[in-house]
Write a protein that holds these residues in place. Structure first.
Motif, mmCIF file in Angstrom:
data_model
loop_
_atom_site.group_PDB
_atom_site.id
_atom_site.type_symbol
_atom_site.label_atom_id
_atom_site.label_comp_id
_atom_site.label_asym_id
_atom_site.label_seq_id
_atom_site.Cartn_x
_atom_site.Cartn_y
_atom_site.Cartn_z
ATOM 1 N N THR A 260 -0.508 45.809 11.291
ATOM 2 C CA THR A 260 -1.354 46.570 12.204
ATOM 3 C C THR A 260 -0.587 46.930 13.474
ATOM 4 O OG1 THR A 260 -3.223 45.328 11.371
ATOM 5 C CG2 THR A 260 -3.577 46.572 13.380
ATOM 6 N N PHE B 247 1.949 49.493 12.786
ATOM 7 C CA PHE B 247 1.313 50.783 12.563
ATOM 8 C C PHE B 247 1.032 51.464 13.910
ATOM 9 C CE2 PHE B 247 -2.102 53.733 11.793
ATOM 10 C CZ PHE B 247 -1.710 54.341 10.601
ATOM 11 N N PHE B 248 0.497 50.679 14.864
ATOM 12 C CA PHE B 248 0.263 51.243 16.197
ATOM 13 C C PHE B 248 1.581 51.649 16.832
ATOM 14 C CE2 PHE B 248 -4.021 51.300 17.929
ATOM 15 C CZ PHE B 248 -4.725 50.819 16.847
ATOM 16 N N GLN C 74 3.084 54.608 14.280
ATOM 17 C CA GLN C 74 2.276 55.761 13.876
ATOM 18 C C GLN C 74 1.364 56.278 14.991
ATOM 19 O OE1 GLN C 74 2.765 57.113 10.926
ATOM 20 N NE2 GLN C 74 4.148 55.504 10.224
ATOM 21 N N VAL C 75 0.773 55.390 15.763
ATOM 22 C CA VAL C 75 -0.229 55.831 16.734
ATOM 23 C C VAL C 75 0.409 56.215 18.067
ATOM 24 C CG1 VAL C 75 -2.309 55.194 17.999
ATOM 25 C CG2 VAL C 75 -2.020 54.436 15.627
ATOM 26 N N ALA D 227 -3.547 46.016 24.109
ATOM 27 C CA ALA D 227 -4.713 46.619 24.751
ATOM 28 C C ALA D 227 -5.298 47.731 23.882
ATOM 29 C CB ALA D 227 -4.329 47.165 26.129
ATOM 30 N N LEU D 228 -4.433 48.558 23.318
ATOM 31 C CA LEU D 228 -4.890 49.690 22.519
ATOM 32 C C LEU D 228 -5.558 49.209 21.226
ATOM 33 C CD1 LEU D 228 -4.815 52.735 22.899
ATOM 34 C CD2 LEU D 228 -2.702 52.806 21.587
ATOM 35 N N MET D 229 -4.990 48.190 20.595
ATOM 36 C CA MET D 229 -5.611 47.640 19.381
ATOM 37 C C MET D 229 -6.974 47.036 19.710
ATOM 38 S SD MET D 229 -2.615 45.995 17.017
ATOM 39 C CE MET D 229 -1.985 44.874 18.245
ATOM 40 N N ALA E 156 3.261 57.962 28.044
ATOM 41 C CA ALA E 156 2.042 57.223 27.705
ATOM 42 C C ALA E 156 2.190 55.707 27.839
ATOM 43 C CB ALA E 156 1.572 57.588 26.304
ATOM 44 N N ALA F 77 -9.517 49.732 20.070
ATOM 45 C CA ALA F 77 -9.935 50.266 18.773
ATOM 46 C C ALA F 77 -10.798 49.282 17.987
ATOM 47 C CB ALA F 77 -8.711 50.653 17.955
ATOM 48 N N ARG G 285 2.496 59.398 18.341
ATOM 49 C CA ARG G 285 1.673 60.608 18.304
ATOM 50 C C ARG G 285 1.131 60.891 19.708
ATOM 51 N NH1 ARG G 285 0.593 63.672 13.613
ATOM 52 N NH2 ARG G 285 2.293 64.497 14.870
ATOM 53 N N ILE G 286 0.661 59.841 20.382
ATOM 54 C CA ILE G 286 0.143 60.017 21.742
ATOM 55 C C ILE G 286 1.254 60.523 22.656
ATOM 56 C CG2 ILE G 286 -0.818 58.812 23.758
ATOM 57 C CD1 ILE G 286 -2.256 56.920 21.824
ATOM 58 N N GLU H 88 3.538 62.462 21.954
ATOM 59 C CA GLU H 88 3.821 63.890 21.758
ATOM 60 C C GLU H 88 3.141 64.724 22.842
ATOM 61 O OE1 GLU H 88 3.189 65.447 17.767
ATOM 62 O OE2 GLU H 88 3.793 63.510 16.939
ATOM 63 N N VAL H 89 1.920 64.323 23.256
ATOM 64 C CA VAL H 89 1.242 65.076 24.326
ATOM 65 C C VAL H 89 1.432 64.432 25.698
ATOM 66 C CG1 VAL H 89 -0.470 66.519 23.188
ATOM 67 C CG2 VAL H 89 -0.895 64.069 23.388
ATOM 68 N N PHE H 90 1.564 63.107 25.735
ATOM 69 C CA PHE H 90 1.813 62.419 27.012
ATOM 70 C C PHE H 90 3.083 61.582 26.878
ATOM 71 C CE2 PHE H 90 -2.948 62.716 27.026
ATOM 72 C CZ PHE H 90 -3.040 63.668 28.030
#
Lengths: 450, 450
Positions: free
Chosen positions: A194, A197-198, A201-202, A136-138, A213, A141, A205-206, A208-210
């Motif tokens: 890809t 990487f999500f 890497q992606v 869904a996230l890919m 997630a 984007a 990171r998300i 870290e705040v949620f």
């Protein structure tokens, strides 16, 4: 919670109605942790399952190692085992597709064949919550619509994904807890790049705040799935309002489409079924402001502006496309020549022309728009002077037309009824009677030279 | 492309119908690059605008610097200038909210007051494409529904966002190109921290694999906005099918709701309007399988299972809630006592009871479910033996009831008509007649002791 995995697994299967415990499921097992855990869960739950493994022969020794590993796993779990080896590189070259597409096509084709031959009800793949959220996230984007945000679906025809409820970490913890062995895939294809990487890497990171997630995004995709159901319902309702079928051709009234809301989305939902890409849909919308005759050609259809209509005609039929005739129109140019139309008050002292190239109809019995098209099998009318209906095909036989002549026969339609087989016969129901006040006279001029 | 910014700006305003060139717009300008570019574009386009600046007094000297800067900008652009200083910290303490919420509330309240007093049509804020995409992505990570993925809306009542079409980089490039000065905000509030984290840490990572990610995600949010329009249309249709109003109370038939698809989403869309949180909606769904009398209480309403209905009653009304009486029910317990109901064949030889505590009605004239509730202003009936309708309030005055007595008056409703004011009078239209074949007899037993 790895110790709840089995319970959550069976309740997910039940809640989503993935399959019935009496049914047989073919498990796609690569040997990686996800699919090995899936196979273990099927065994532990006591479901009727078999293991299927594809060797794509892309990683030499490692491919052979994985194949041997999955074969041993099947033996250890006492499950039937199916295996195949593909020349993936060769297939990709022959079919001019990427290695990823080749592997995907080969895999699903073979799994479906085995499922069918061996009498399994479903194919199960080991996609988990993370896979779904990544997808869904890919898509987000890359640019997508509502369908791109629903993530991976739990059930699509014969393929089920019974691990979508589980997070990757839980699967790994379960494997560690139960001391389950699995293999690691060293491949690093573009597609995987890809996705990895999500994943690496992606999403971290998300998190870290949620921190929740992945679960939050999974919950979002589920809500989107429900929203999509309602969306589809509304789309289908609008399509019903807009699409009129005539044989192989579909007609969309321009003014109605112009006022539909939301225009882009509805246009996309209509025209994509006729081979339209997103970019072509924008071109089709330009036809709303263009003159008659302009068209957009998709991979399968021609979408042509014709008076107040957009006509969607299969490419196979465009040699003799449907033509729309509005009330105010006096001249029609078409592949078979020209029509000249005029409407006037009935003068009882004038004789009705007898030429088969002139149709004189009772205007009050005719509904616009008229449709001009080649005749087709199944067409019928009530020929002038006859009390019952007759197939056009029969009429053409009676007239002793040759095959090439038959192919050049045109009919005029009014409100789904044939009112004139051009050059041959009008319909009895639209003929001039003593009550006729207004006459619609249509003259057919064949192409010069004929 | 900074040199196309002005053109894109005016066509976006036109395309989205944000405002008419003849209308006046109040610009919210902090002094940062986005809002300064917005003010410059309004001036260059020749629109009728004014600048409004809030000093939240959160950053000491820097706040004063920004205020002076925006004042000078207004003078330089020859635009009217409005300014206010807030005790944001004090407001946050008094109202027990975070500094971010305080600043937001103070800002929009003041802007709306100025807009209204000074005769401006709209308030414009300088949100750009990146802001919108960040909002959608943060919502996705926090968990949301379709509404959370549409990003920032271009127009919401009196607030417009005319820069949503532009990427942040374009605004910065435009400022550099036109040599536009602006101030930098050093604040780092929690809200900004999360947003800045997405802006600086998450989105750039996504752009490593999808360089056009911001544009792609913006296009996605636009499609979601169109999909949401269709979604809302379908939701409204289902709500109409499910909700029945009775005064302040709303009724939902349990069986119909059980079969609705998709259940969770429709339940959420119905009950959130009555103060239901997402978690409470799940509790409401449990009422579908529970017995009569169970309820969920939201911040504003009580949602109670009553026979085959869910009743949604405002908390203010729950002392005397509505009660549903089904055809098969023989005994009803309510705040005013008990009702005993029986239906039998009419025996013409038996006299009709005259007690005001027994209602004998023609069963064929009564429609189930019956509703039992306190009387309210506006209620009326055709009292037995009277040819025209009468307000219940009038009937109570005629009966010389005291105020406390009036507050204890109950009525029985059938198909939106009052058929009995308990203890006082039945309706003439449901009385026993010579044609009556079946009698519905309802006896009211007041609470013991009364």
């Amino acid at each position: 919670m790895p110790h709840q995995l089995l319970t959550n697994f069976t309740s997910y299967i039940q809640g989503q109605q993935l399959f019935d415990p009496s049914q047989k499921v073919l498990l796609a097992v690569s040997g990686g942790v996800d699919s090995v855990v899936m196979a273990t869960l099927f065994k532990q739950a006591g479901f009727n399952a078999a293991i299927a493994h594809c060797n794509f022969q892309l990683r030499g020794e490692e491919s052979l190692r994985d194949e041997a590993f999955v074969r041993a796993l099947a033996a250890q779990l006492s499950l039937p085992f199916f295996q195949v080896s593909f020349n993936t590189t060769g297939y990709a070259e022959t079919h001019q597709v990427t290695i990823q597409v080749a592997a995907r096509e080969l895999r699903y084709e073979w799994l479906e064949a085995i499922r069918n031959q061996e009498g399994y009800h479903y194919i199960a793949t080991a996609h988990h919550m993370q896979d779904s959220v990544e997808t869904a996230l890919m898509n987000f984007a890359k640019g997508t619509g509502i369908a791109g945000l629903h993530g991976i679906l739990p059930k699509q025809e014969k393929v089920i994904r019974p691990l979508l409820f589980a997070e990757k970490d839980t699967l790994i913890a379960f494997a560690a807890w139960k001391n389950i062995q699995f293999v690691e895939d060293s491949s690093n294809t573009t597609d995987k790049y890809t996705r990895n990487f999500f994943r690496r890497q992606v999403i971290p990171r998300i998190q870290e705040v949620f921190p929740a997630a992945v679960k939050n995004m999974a919950a979002t995709t589920e809500r989107i799935r429900e929203a999509e159901y309602l969306y589809q319902e509304a789309v289908e309702r609008k399509k019903k309002q807009l699409l009129v079928q005539n044989g192989n051709t579909w007609m969309v009234p321009v003014r109605k489409l112009q006022h539909i809301k939301p225009l882009s989305t509805i246009a996309w939902e209509i025209f994509r079924h006729y081979g339209c890409s997103a970019a072509q849909t924008q071109q089709v919308l330009l036809l709303l402001g263009s003159e008659s005759g302009r068209y957009v050609e998709t991979s399968t259809h021609r979408i042509i502006r014709n008076r107040n209509w957009l006509l969607i005609t299969p490419l196979a039929d465009i040699a003799a496309p449907l033509q729309v005739i509005d009330a105010e129109q006096q001249h029609v140019h078409f592949a078979g020549g020209q029509l000249h139309i005029r409407q006037e008050k009935r003068d009882p002292h004038l004789p009705i022309p007898t030429s088969p190239f002139i149709a004189c109809l009772d205007a009050s019995q005719v509904t616009f728009p008229l449709l001009l098209r080649k005749w087709k099998q199944g067409d019928y009318l009530y020929p002038l002077g006859m009390p019952k209906k007759k197939k056009v095909s029969r009429l053409l036989i009676d007239q002793k037309l040759s095959l090439p002549e038959k192919e050049q026969v045109w009919v005029l339609e009014s409100a789904k009824k044939i009112v004139w087989v051009l050059g041959l016969r009008i319909d009895d129901r639209v003929k001039i009677t003593p009550k006729t006040q207004s006459v619609l006279q249509i003259e057919w001029k064949k192409i010069s030279g004929e």
